[in-house]
Each structure stands twice: as structure tokens, then as C-alpha cells.
Design an enzyme around this catalytic site. Sequence first.
Site, PDB file in Angstrom:
ATOM      1  N   HIS A  31      10.087  33.295 -44.022  1.00 41.93           N
ATOM      2  CA  HIS A  31      11.325  32.824 -43.402  1.00 41.93           C
ATOM      3  C   HIS A  31      12.057  31.775 -44.234  1.00 41.93           C
ATOM      4  O   HIS A  31      13.168  31.366 -43.888  1.00 41.93           O
ATOM      5  CB  HIS A  31      11.062  32.294 -41.988  1.00 41.93           C
ATOM      6  CG  HIS A  31      10.420  30.949 -41.914  1.00 41.93           C
ATOM      7  ND1 HIS A  31      11.136  29.806 -41.631  1.00 41.93           N
ATOM      8  CD2 HIS A  31       9.145  30.558 -42.078  1.00 41.93           C
ATOM      9  CE1 HIS A  31      10.315  28.763 -41.615  1.00 41.93           C
ATOM     10  NE2 HIS A  31       9.096  29.202 -41.888  1.00 41.93           N
TER      11      HIS A  31
ATOM     12  N   GLN B 250       8.844  26.281 -50.584  1.00 47.13           N
ATOM     13  CA  GLN B 250      10.271  26.074 -50.829  1.00 47.13           C
ATOM     14  C   GLN B 250      10.744  26.655 -52.157  1.00 47.13           C
ATOM     15  O   GLN B 250      11.933  26.582 -52.470  1.00 47.13           O
ATOM     16  CB  GLN B 250      10.588  24.570 -50.785  1.00 47.13           C
ATOM     17  CG  GLN B 250      10.404  23.922 -49.433  1.00 47.13           C
ATOM     18  CD  GLN B 250      11.386  24.428 -48.392  1.00 47.13           C
ATOM     19  OE1 GLN B 250      12.425  25.000 -48.702  1.00 47.13           O
ATOM     20  NE2 GLN B 250      11.063  24.210 -47.120  1.00 47.13           N
TER      21      GLN B 250
ATOM     22  N   ALA C 276       3.047  29.770 -44.076  1.00 44.12           N
ATOM     23  CA  ALA C 276       2.463  28.879 -45.080  1.00 44.12           C
ATOM     24  C   ALA C 276       1.485  27.881 -44.471  1.00 44.12           C
ATOM     25  O   ALA C 276       0.482  27.533 -45.106  1.00 44.12           O
ATOM     26  CB  ALA C 276       3.565  28.139 -45.826  1.00 44.12           C
ATOM     27  N   THR C 277       1.743  27.429 -43.262  1.00 46.10           N
ATOM     28  CA  THR C 277       0.840  26.458 -42.638  1.00 46.10           C
ATOM     29  C   THR C 277      -0.554  27.043 -42.479  1.00 46.10           C
ATOM     30  O   THR C 277      -1.559  26.407 -42.808  1.00 46.10           O
ATOM     31  CB  THR C 277       1.387  25.989 -41.276  1.00 46.10           C
ATOM     32  OG1 THR C 277       2.586  25.234 -41.490  1.00 46.10           O
ATOM     33  CG2 THR C 277       0.374  25.108 -40.555  1.00 46.10           C
TER      34      THR C 277
ATOM     35  N   ASN D 136      10.144  19.928 -49.900  1.00 48.10           N
ATOM     36  CA  ASN D 136      10.990  20.464 -48.851  1.00 48.10           C
ATOM     37  C   ASN D 136      12.137  19.550 -48.460  1.00 48.10           C
ATOM     38  O   ASN D 136      13.173  20.000 -47.976  1.00 48.10           O
ATOM     39  CB  ASN D 136      10.155  20.797 -47.609  1.00 48.10           C
ATOM     40  CG  ASN D 136       9.333  19.620 -47.134  1.00 48.10           C
ATOM     41  OD1 ASN D 136       8.568  19.040 -47.905  1.00 48.10           O
ATOM     42  ND2 ASN D 136       9.458  19.263 -45.864  1.00 48.10           N
TER      43      ASN D 136
ATOM     44  N   CYS E 227      10.577  20.555 -37.481  1.00 41.85           N
ATOM     45  CA  CYS E 227      11.200  21.807 -37.063  1.00 41.85           C
ATOM     46  C   CYS E 227      12.467  21.524 -36.268  1.00 41.85           C
ATOM     47  O   CYS E 227      13.383  22.321 -36.228  1.00 41.85           O
ATOM     48  CB  CYS E 227      10.229  22.633 -36.220  1.00 41.85           C
ATOM     49  SG  CYS E 227       8.799  23.209 -37.159  1.00 41.85           S
TER      50      CYS E 227
ATOM     51  N   THR F 126      -5.320  41.969 -35.766  1.00 38.10           N
ATOM     52  CA  THR F 126      -4.383  43.070 -35.991  1.00 38.10           C
ATOM     53  C   THR F 126      -3.209  42.578 -36.826  1.00 38.10           C
ATOM     54  O   THR F 126      -2.606  41.543 -36.528  1.00 38.10           O
ATOM     55  CB  THR F 126      -3.873  43.622 -34.649  1.00 38.10           C
ATOM     56  OG1 THR F 126      -4.989  44.070 -33.877  1.00 38.10           O
ATOM     57  CG2 THR F 126      -2.906  44.772 -34.862  1.00 38.10           C
TER      58      THR F 126
ATOM     59  N   SER G 161       5.930  31.401 -47.260  1.00 40.42           N
ATOM     60  CA  SER G 161       6.409  31.853 -45.956  1.00 40.42           C
ATOM     61  C   SER G 161       7.659  32.701 -46.132  1.00 40.42           C
ATOM     62  O   SER G 161       8.577  32.320 -46.863  1.00 40.42           O
ATOM     63  CB  SER G 161       6.757  30.664 -45.046  1.00 40.42           C
ATOM     64  OG  SER G 161       5.680  30.287 -44.239  1.00 40.42           O
TER      65      SER G 161
END
Length: 382
Positions: free
Chosen positions: A201, A179, A74-75, A151, A324, A239, A199
Site C-alpha cells: 500500500h 518507503q 511490513a509490520t 518515513n 496512521c 490461508t 508493504s
Amino acid sequence: MLHQQNIYLDNNATTRVDERVLEAMLPYFTQLYANSTSQHIAGLTVNEAVENAAWQTADLINADAEEIIFTSGATEAINLAIKGLADQDRKHIITITTEHKAVLETCAFMESIGFKISYLPVGQDGLLDLNLLDQSITDNTLVFTGMLSNNETGVIQNVSKIAALLKSKNVLFICDATQAVGKIPVDVKTLGIDLLALSAHKFYGPKGIGALYISAKAKIKLTTQILGGGQQRKLRSGTLNVPGIIGLGKASEIAVNESEGDKKRIEILRDKLENDLLKFEGSFVNGNTKNRIYNTTNICFPGVNSEQLIMALGNISVSNGASCSAVTSEPSHVLKAMGLSDEEALSSIRFSLGRFTTSREIDIAVERVLALAGELVLQVRR
């Protein structure tokens, strides 16, 4: 065995990869490893899987596969969306003070190259005043960027009303839905979102893969940020991370089928956790408790240093900010923007539950948090 020993209540930071997602990804590391842009049979086979993953991701947000650009997360998607508008004639961006640093720092960059940025405050409940947004829009306003679900607090903004206002003023809408996607229904067409970041994850997919939705209807022309071989319609060269893309697609497919069931179960656990923790003297929930996502609660424990509590909890993983790292000595900018004092912000803990959270884990966490918070308060009083 690590996840069985650890009680993980920090799912807004990241989630455990669903085993079905991992199973779908594994062949693309060892057997189907060809470059997806190669023209031989092996490459074409992989490319077909990538296109299917694009369709799965698009289906999750009611978009078309051609509107999806894969990113590292997302960043990067937020950076592409905001910086990609740098060459437009209008030079005014509006955002919210409670946004993720990915938005705030990118807006600061845009300010450094000549854009005017309006940072709108929120109320004590974390919600944006739409009248204030309306008053902030000028003839020079190009875009508004705002979260769907915060978040740190889980507060959900009234995105559909925001989008309707922006559309009436011919202003683009960038939505950080990191989120929300995969947890609650997100329909970009019904909501009226022009660009959306997500994102994998955050909803049981792998790290290092995300996507930017770009509305075809809005006819947005973004300036490329990563140059090279011209992959992904020349918007994001490099890639492709094929195993990650397959994982995002599978996580999206599972979310389409199971997110409603997840919601019912997780919301019950969140409410149990919250109600029990609010027995702590003077404790309160940060943010609006009606307009928020079902897996999150942010609670202030007056007199308790959240950093000390997090360290004391050991194998129970919780957070006191958006970093993080679970531990930060700085008060949350989100909670400060909602009117909390430094002391209150530094006494607040975010609990975010997920698909693999159990009732037994909630019982253990409540017992430990209340006991340790009580001890920390006594230490301060002494």
C-alpha cells in the site's frame, strides 16, 4: 469522487490503489476464488497466479521468488524478521533511534526476553554515523536493523556502506524498505541486504499485504511466528490473501516499468512545493536534502501548531508524524532524535506526493498552507 475533491499529500501513510492493480485483483474475489493450496484444477490455477505474483515482487528488488514470504504488511514482516532470530546464540541487536515504531517496539520486546539493544543516534541531518555503528558492534552482535528511507523525512541512509561494514563483522542486516520499494531502485543483492520488509500500500497496491525477503545466500533460519497449516515453507501459516498477493505483484510490475517516470515528475512537483513553502518566514526543511527520497519534504513552520494547521486545511491531507492518524499531539520521535525541540517538532509538517499528484493541486496547497500558517502565527502573537 472523493479523491477528486481531496488534495492528498500524505502518500507516505498510504497510497491510492492504481486502477490497473484493482483490475488485476477483482477476478480473485469473484471468479478465481479457490484456495491456492487446494489440489484441484481451480486451486492449482490460483496457485500459478500466486507464484507469478511472487516472481513479480521478487523482480522488483532483484530477488528470487523462493526468497519471498507474503505477510499482512511490513509490520508483520519486521516482526517475523526480528523475533524470528530469538533462538540465535548471539543476543545483541543494533538499531537507530529514528526507526519506525514497528522496529522500535519489536526491539523493546526482544529486550524484554533478554536481548541487549543498542539504539544509535543520528545527526541533525538524520543520517547515521558509520563510525559509531562500527564501534557499537561486538562479538555478541547478531543483527543491525535500519531503514532505507525514513518515513517522516525521506532521508536515505547509506545502505550499501552499512551492509559492507556489517558483512565484514559477520552481522546480519534487516532493512525496513517500506518507503523505498516501488519508488526507487532497490537491489537486495547489490546492496547486501539479508532481510527486507515491504508493504504494497506504499506503492499503489492494496492494504493488508506485504512481504519479507529472506536471502537464500545468508542461510538464515527464522523461528516461525504464526503456526498452522505450514503454508509458505512453514514460515507463515494461514490461508493466503490471494487478491492482495495479486495486487502486490501487479503493483510491483508497474513499479518496475514506471517508477523512473514517476520520479522525474514527482520530484519536480516536490521541489516546487518545497521552494514555495519555504517563503514562510523562518521555515526550514528537516533532514538531509541531498540524501532523501524524491516525493517527501518535512518542513518546520516556526510558531505554527501543526495539529491546528492540519485541521484547518480540511480537504488537503498532510501529516505531522508517522501515526496512521494524520493528527497527533505528541512530538515526532524522529524529529526529536534529530535535535529538534518539542516546539519545532510540533510545528513541522510532512508533505508526501505520489503518482496521482497534480501541479494544480500543488499550487492550491501552497496557497492554502501559507495563508493558514500566517493566520495561525498572528493568532499566537495576539
